[in-house]
Write an enzyme that holds these catalytic residues in place. Structure first.
Site, mmCIF file in Angstrom:
data_model
loop_
_atom_site.group_PDB
_atom_site.id
_atom_site.type_symbol
_atom_site.label_atom_id
_atom_site.label_comp_id
_atom_site.label_asym_id
_atom_site.label_seq_id
_atom_site.Cartn_x
_atom_site.Cartn_y
_atom_site.Cartn_z
ATOM 1 N N CYS A 144 0.887 -1.158 0.000
ATOM 2 C CA CYS A 144 0.000 0.000 0.000
ATOM 3 C C CYS A 144 0.925 1.208 0.000
ATOM 4 O O CYS A 144 1.948 1.212 0.691
ATOM 5 C CB CYS A 144 -0.888 -0.006 1.237
ATOM 6 S SG CYS A 144 -2.089 1.330 1.258
ATOM 7 N N ASN A 248 -9.648 3.279 3.254
ATOM 8 C CA ASN A 248 -9.010 4.600 3.249
ATOM 9 C C ASN A 248 -8.279 4.895 1.946
ATOM 10 O O ASN A 248 -7.547 5.876 1.853
ATOM 11 C CB ASN A 248 -8.043 4.741 4.438
ATOM 12 C CG ASN A 248 -6.872 3.773 4.348
ATOM 13 O OD1 ASN A 248 -6.900 2.807 3.576
ATOM 14 N ND2 ASN A 248 -5.851 4.015 5.135
ATOM 15 N N TYR A 250 -7.879 6.223 -1.852
ATOM 16 C CA TYR A 250 -8.533 7.369 -2.492
ATOM 17 C C TYR A 250 -7.716 7.879 -3.664
ATOM 18 O O TYR A 250 -6.535 7.554 -3.836
ATOM 19 C CB TYR A 250 -8.714 8.513 -1.477
ATOM 20 C CG TYR A 250 -7.411 9.003 -0.878
ATOM 21 C CD1 TYR A 250 -6.565 9.870 -1.567
ATOM 22 C CD2 TYR A 250 -7.002 8.585 0.390
ATOM 23 C CE1 TYR A 250 -5.370 10.298 -1.022
ATOM 24 C CE2 TYR A 250 -5.809 9.010 0.946
ATOM 25 C CZ TYR A 250 -4.997 9.866 0.235
ATOM 26 O OH TYR A 250 -3.802 10.278 0.773
ATOM 27 N N LEU A 251 -8.379 8.702 -4.445
ATOM 28 C CA LEU A 251 -7.735 9.543 -5.445
ATOM 29 C C LEU A 251 -8.204 10.963 -5.152
ATOM 30 O O LEU A 251 -9.405 11.198 -5.020
ATOM 31 C CB LEU A 251 -8.146 9.119 -6.854
ATOM 32 C CG LEU A 251 -7.487 9.853 -8.025
ATOM 33 C CD1 LEU A 251 -7.490 8.949 -9.252
ATOM 34 C CD2 LEU A 251 -8.187 11.159 -8.386
ATOM 35 N N HIS A 281 -3.728 6.905 -3.516
ATOM 36 C CA HIS A 281 -3.400 6.038 -2.375
ATOM 37 C C HIS A 281 -4.076 4.690 -2.566
ATOM 38 O O HIS A 281 -5.299 4.592 -2.517
ATOM 39 C CB HIS A 281 -3.873 6.692 -1.075
ATOM 40 C CG HIS A 281 -3.684 5.834 0.143
ATOM 41 N ND1 HIS A 281 -4.553 5.850 1.215
ATOM 42 C CD2 HIS A 281 -2.724 4.924 0.466
ATOM 43 C CE1 HIS A 281 -4.139 5.000 2.138
ATOM 44 N NE2 HIS A 281 -3.032 4.420 1.702
ATOM 45 N N ASN A 373 3.743 -0.181 3.295
ATOM 46 C CA ASN A 373 3.489 -1.505 3.891
ATOM 47 C C ASN A 373 4.454 -2.493 3.245
ATOM 48 O O ASN A 373 4.119 -3.104 2.225
ATOM 49 C CB ASN A 373 2.046 -1.976 3.611
ATOM 50 C CG ASN A 373 1.036 -1.516 4.633
ATOM 51 O OD1 ASN A 373 1.342 -0.724 5.503
ATOM 52 N ND2 ASN A 373 -0.181 -2.022 4.533
ATOM 53 N N GLY A 422 -3.816 12.935 4.520
ATOM 54 C CA GLY A 422 -4.663 13.203 5.670
ATOM 55 C C GLY A 422 -5.990 12.487 5.553
ATOM 56 O O GLY A 422 -6.235 11.750 4.599
ATOM 57 N N HIS A 447 2.836 7.755 7.906
ATOM 58 C CA HIS A 447 2.261 7.500 6.577
ATOM 59 C C HIS A 447 0.933 8.200 6.361
ATOM 60 O O HIS A 447 0.457 8.278 5.233
ATOM 61 C CB HIS A 447 2.116 6.005 6.329
ATOM 62 C CG HIS A 447 0.836 5.392 6.825
ATOM 63 N ND1 HIS A 447 0.419 5.461 8.134
ATOM 64 C CD2 HIS A 447 -0.123 4.685 6.173
ATOM 65 C CE1 HIS A 447 -0.734 4.821 8.272
ATOM 66 N NE2 HIS A 447 -1.089 4.345 7.106
ATOM 67 N N GLY A 448 0.299 8.692 7.423
ATOM 68 C CA GLY A 448 -0.987 9.360 7.282
ATOM 69 C C GLY A 448 -1.422 9.940 8.610
ATOM 70 O O GLY A 448 -0.598 10.189 9.489
#
Length: 524
Positions: A144, A248, A250-251, A281, A373, A422, A447-448
């Protein structure tokens, strides 16, 4: 829109259920008295001392500011025997018991996960033949990661096209649980992708050759073996290339909102406030999940089960089974590189369709692509001596210091970029690695934002309708496959990403370069 939790200073939190343990105040939070001798608070971290868990080989460390520290203590106080996962504090300590471990760390966005916390980092020394590689230290979504593309468009250029662009992106890039692409890969193509990664797309004319330069590992991990990937895993990945997935992932179409380091930003092609970028992501989809599951099952059935936590069961890295997992994991990682690359192809085509200019004319260059990951063979200085290690990063980003030979030449003066997404509706950040981070965190950063409450609790306490409405109020075009699940990804379900990246900067493990805010969010 409320999660039922509001951060506050020096707040004493009561347990969810009565716990028959004596409690004690620890820096303004209540914790079980038995834990107190083994915990030490610094200005940027929590030290978990040897002895917190029997068998710890050394101290563990969790980077946190005051508010993030409160969340950790709250979770420790409320952990329940028999729960699916231990508290993040306990998981970080558990990792410090593993064979060959040099140090167990947790980034500021860490939260409980399978085996390792999500946000966990651990390096195992390879001069120890018993040093383990642990599938629970990589996670189910192998490789990921996040990539960022820049453009020469400004927010004023894109504003009249926001709804049209959002609709086109949702149409062209499948997202959601179990979603499939229009292409079904042959067995030969599957093997090639798991061996070649992003290079396969370049050969097919679906990615730019320069994309390889600006991708971690140049978009291909050499030490892979697709033949170790099961037919079940292959079946799950055969028709998912170029898809986002759910959760979680997304684009986002984003605008540069603030530039903290102009010189570093300039090296990345970021020149001004309002510049439009695209953040992607996602990972290895069902293929990576199945690879992890296959080897978790193998580890549990063929190895001595970990006595501290069965979810930490692994195999010696240098054993036959250890190498099989490592090479299968790398094959899945290559699939993930190709997946993000294929999504980028569709993004570039969509921008061309909407703006009637070629991707080259729109300057749609890849800024960088990072994994968060994965386990990697690296060398690190330990007590003044260079040691070969296998470094697990689960929900953590590699952030090597300036001049490191493995990062692109353009970024050697500034350090490796680390892209930090975020929560939905908030901001994202670009960081770079530091020399101090090489010493403190094996060249790793966050990472977030990191979850604050579980998906189940988010759905119970937050209204999905209110989340969708809040996005509208912020002027963000949201395209989500199942709006009923929007609460799972609500801002209130996550920590404050600003606090997370600032904690990393305060700890010296990375520096903030610029901040981005979303204009369009596409999710599963």
């Amino acid at each position: 829109m409320s999660s039922g939790y509001k951060p506050g200073k020096k707040r004493i939190i009561q347990p969810i259920q009565p716990i028959k343990k004596e409690l004690i105040d620890f820096h303004g939070c209540q914790i079980p008295k038995e834990c107190e001798p083994y915990l030490e608070r610094t200005n940027v971290s929590l030290i978990i001392k040897k002895g917190f868990i029997n068998g710890m080989k050394n101290d563990a460390e969790m980077f946190c500011n005051e508010d993030l520290f409160e969340l950790l203590m709250n979770e420790l106080l409320n952990e329940q025997p028999g729960a699916s996962f231990s508290s993040c504090v306990r998981q970080t300590a558990n990792v410090a018991t593993l064979p060959g471990v040099i140090k167990s760390l947790a980034m500021p966005d860490a939260h409980s996960g399978y085996g390792f916390s999500i946000g966990g980092v651990a390096a195992m020394r390879l001069d120890d033949p018993n040093a383990v590689i642990c599938p629970g230290g990589v996670g189910f979504d192998i490789n990921c990661g996040v990539r960022l593309l820049r453009t020469n468009l400004d927010d004023k250029d894109i504003e009249p096209h926001l709804a049209e662009l959002a609709d086109a992106l949702q149409k062209n890039i499948p997202s959601g649980v179990g979603t499939t692409s229009t292409q079904t890969l042959t067995e030969k193509e599957m093997n090639e992708i798991m061996n070649e990664g992003l290079e396969w797309l370049v050969k097919k004319g679906l990615a730019w050759k320069e994309d390889l330069v600006y991708c971690e590992e140049n978009g291909r991990i050499i030490n892979s073996d697709p033949h170790l990937v099961s037919q079940k895993a292959r079946g799950r990945g055969r028709n998912q290339l170029g898809t986002l997935g759910s959760g979680n992932h997304y684009l986002e179409i984003q605008r540069v909102d603030e530039i903290m380091d102009k010189e570093a930003a300039k090296q990345m092609g970021i020149s001004h406030i309002g510049q439009i970028c695209i953040m992607i992501h996602c990972g290895s989809r069902g293929l990576g999940h199945q690879v992890c599951q296959d080897f978790v099952d193998m580890c549990v059935s063929q190895s001595n089960k970990n006595e501290v936590d069965i979810q930490l069961t692994g195999v010696p890295f240098q054993s036959d089974n250890g190498q099989k997992y490592f090479k299968a994991m790398n094959a899945a990682a290559n699939y993930a590189f190709a997946n993000r690359g294929m999504i980028s192809y569709h993004v570039r085509c969509t921008f061309e369709q909407v703006f009637q200019k070629s991707p080259k004319d729109l300057d749609m260059h890849l800024v960088y692509d990072v994994c968060h990951n994965i386990a990697k063979e690296e060398s690190h200085l330990v007590d003044g001596k260079e040691i070969k290690c296998i470094v697990h990063r689960k929900g953590a980003t590699r952030a090597f210091a300036p001049l490191n030979p493995v990062i692109p030449d353009a970024y050697k003066p500034i350090g490796q970029p680390a892209i930090i997404g975020g929560s939905m509706g908030t901001c994202s950040y670009m960081l770079v690695g530091t020399q101090e981070g090489m010493k403190k965190s094996f060249g790793s950063t966050c990472h977030g934002a990191g979850r604050k409450i579980s998906r189940v609790n988010a759905m119970k306490n937050i209204s999905s309708d209110s989340v969708v409405e809040e996005m509208k109020k912020k002027g963000i075009e949201l395209r989500i496959t199942d709006p009923k699940l929007a609460a799972e990804e609500a801002d209130d379900a996550y920590k404050d990403v600003k606090e997370v990246v600032e904690t990393c900067q305060s700890a010296g493990i990375s520096r903030i370069v610029f901040k981005l805010k979303p204009l369009i969010v596409v999710k599963g």
